[in-house]
Scaffold this motif. Structure first.
Motif, PDB file in Angstrom:
ATOM      1  N   PRO A  32       0.824  -1.214   0.000  1.00  0.00           N
ATOM      2  CA  PRO A  32       0.000   0.000   0.000  1.00  0.00           C
ATOM      3  C   PRO A  32       0.859   1.266   0.000  1.00  0.00           C
ATOM      4  N   ARG A  33       0.361   2.311  -0.658  1.00  0.00           N
ATOM      5  CA  ARG A  33       1.090   3.577  -0.728  1.00  0.00           C
ATOM      6  C   ARG A  33       0.827   4.463   0.491  1.00  0.00           C
ATOM      7  N   MET A  34      -0.143   4.075   1.307  1.00  0.00           N
ATOM      8  CA  MET A  34      -0.447   4.864   2.502  1.00  0.00           C
ATOM      9  C   MET A  34       0.746   4.814   3.466  1.00  0.00           C
ATOM     10  N   PRO A  35       1.117   5.955   4.036  1.00  0.00           N
ATOM     11  CA  PRO A  35       2.233   5.946   4.993  1.00  0.00           C
ATOM     12  C   PRO A  35       1.964   5.026   6.183  1.00  0.00           C
ATOM     13  N   LEU A  36       3.011   4.326   6.604  1.00  0.00           N
ATOM     14  CA  LEU A  36       2.933   3.448   7.776  1.00  0.00           C
ATOM     15  C   LEU A  36       3.244   4.227   9.046  1.00  0.00           C
ATOM     16  N   ALA A  37       4.059   5.268   8.913  1.00  0.00           N
ATOM     17  CA  ALA A  37       4.404   6.134  10.050  1.00  0.00           C
ATOM     18  C   ALA A  37       4.691   7.518   9.471  1.00  0.00           C
ATOM     19  N   ILE A  38       4.335   8.548  10.248  1.00  0.00           N
ATOM     20  CA  ILE A  38       4.505   9.912   9.730  1.00  0.00           C
ATOM     21  C   ILE A  38       4.788  10.884  10.872  1.00  0.00           C
ATOM     22  N   MET A  39       5.589  11.897  10.587  1.00  0.00           N
ATOM     23  CA  MET A  39       5.796  12.993  11.539  1.00  0.00           C
ATOM     24  C   MET A  39       5.698  14.309  10.771  1.00  0.00           C
ATOM     25  N   ARG A  40       5.324  15.353  11.487  1.00  0.00           N
ATOM     26  CA  ARG A  40       5.098  16.660  10.874  1.00  0.00           C
ATOM     27  C   ARG A  40       6.038  17.678  11.515  1.00  0.00           C
ATOM     28  N   SER A  55       4.600   3.641  16.915  1.00  0.00           N
ATOM     29  CA  SER A  55       3.760   4.572  17.672  1.00  0.00           C
ATOM     30  C   SER A  55       3.263   5.716  16.790  1.00  0.00           C
ATOM     31  N   MET A  56       3.861   5.871  15.586  1.00  0.00           N
ATOM     32  CA  MET A  56       3.475   6.953  14.678  1.00  0.00           C
ATOM     33  C   MET A  56       2.601   6.443  13.536  1.00  0.00           C
ATOM     34  N   ALA A  57       2.063   5.244  13.692  1.00  0.00           N
ATOM     35  CA  ALA A  57       1.238   4.635  12.639  1.00  0.00           C
ATOM     36  C   ALA A  57      -0.022   5.453  12.403  1.00  0.00           C
TER      37      ALA A  57
END
Length: 112
Positions: A32-40, A55-57
């Protein structure tokens, strides 16, 4: 977890504002192209040292640890919207194994 550093290509520095949003994310190398973890963060925070983990899922059933390899990316969004838009600036790593550190991502291209 995956960890490393994000920086902006010097040639693109004039195209961004200090308050533009920077998304640092990991997505499955295959799947899948959806991010598995992300931060801003914001452009003023660059260069950014990052560590992405479960923890960032974005979704509880789509965790970083569920995939053997990921691509780490960073995108600068003027709108602050997480959905990629034309004109956003982006950089991607090559596929890396989950657990890798020292990953270097350079934001060096504009989305069409």
């Amino acid at each position: 977890r995956v960890a490393g550093k994000v920086d902006l290509c010097p040639a693109l520095k004039a195209k961004v504002a200090p308050t533009d949003t920077v998304f640092v994310f990991a997505r499955a190398a295959e799947g899948p192209r959806m991010p598995l973890a992300i931060m801003r963060k914001q452009v003023r925070d660059l260069p950014i040292e990052f560590a992405l983990d479960d923890s960032m899922a974005m979704a509880p059933n789509m965790k970083l640890s569920s995939f053997p390899e990921v691509v780490v990316g960073a995108r600068i969004s003027r709108s602050g919207n997480a959905t990629p838009q034309s004109g956003d600036l982006e950089g991607l790593s090559k596929p890396v194994k989950v657990g890798a550190s020292g990953i270097a991502v350079v934001i060096d291209s504009a989305l069409p």
